[in-house]
Design an enzyme around this catalytic site. Structure first.
Site, PDB file in Angstrom:
ATOM      1  N   CYS A  18     -16.277  40.960  -3.249  1.00  0.00           N
ATOM      2  CA  CYS A  18     -14.868  40.891  -2.831  1.00  0.00           C
ATOM      3  C   CYS A  18     -14.441  39.439  -2.630  1.00  0.00           C
ATOM      4  O   CYS A  18     -13.319  39.061  -2.968  1.00  0.00           O
ATOM      5  CB  CYS A  18     -14.645  41.665  -1.532  1.00  0.00           C
ATOM      6  SG  CYS A  18     -14.969  43.435  -1.679  1.00  0.00           S
ATOM      7  N   CYS A  74     -18.219  41.969   2.044  1.00  0.00           N
ATOM      8  CA  CYS A  74     -18.520  42.209   0.629  1.00  0.00           C
ATOM      9  C   CYS A  74     -18.517  40.909  -0.183  1.00  0.00           C
ATOM     10  O   CYS A  74     -17.479  40.276  -0.342  1.00  0.00           O
ATOM     11  CB  CYS A  74     -17.468  43.197   0.093  1.00  0.00           C
ATOM     12  SG  CYS A  74     -17.385  43.328  -1.693  1.00  0.00           S
TER      13      CYS A  74
END
Length: 104
Positions: free
Chosen positions: A32, A29
């Site tokens: 993230c 991600c």
């Protein structure tokens, strides 16, 4: 920061005396990865006031399912074993503090 698993979630999060900020994330991600340093900075600033934990959704799928994590990063805030707040997406350190109801 503490990596939490299905086996340690209850002890580290639900039974914590401090409020707990839990970051649900994934290695693949991009947002993230952007959020990681913000969360680390928050964890250092809020040390002793809140506990900060991370849950890798790919490795801990039952937890992701239990808390209906549909996108990452998702931050959940627990107090006294209860889910009290949540946020989806990258947020600032100040927004994290507000979400966790902690003064930095």
């Amino acid at each position: 920061m503490l990596n939490v698993t299905v086996d340690t979630f209850e002890k580290e999060v639900l039974q914590s005396e401090l409020p707990v900020v839990v970051d649900f994330w994934a290695t693949w991600c991009g947002p993230c990865k952007m959020f990681g340093p913000i969360l680390e900075d928050f964890a250092k600033s809020a040390e002793g006031k809140v506990k900060v934990c991370k849950v890798d959704i790919d490795e801990q799928m039952p937890l992701a399912r239990q808390y209906d994590i549909m996108s990452v990063p998702t931050v959940l805030v627990f107090k006294n074993g209860m889910l009290v707040n949540s946020s989806v997406g990258v947020i600032t350190k100040a927004q994290l503090a507000e979400l966790a109801d902690v003064a930095l």
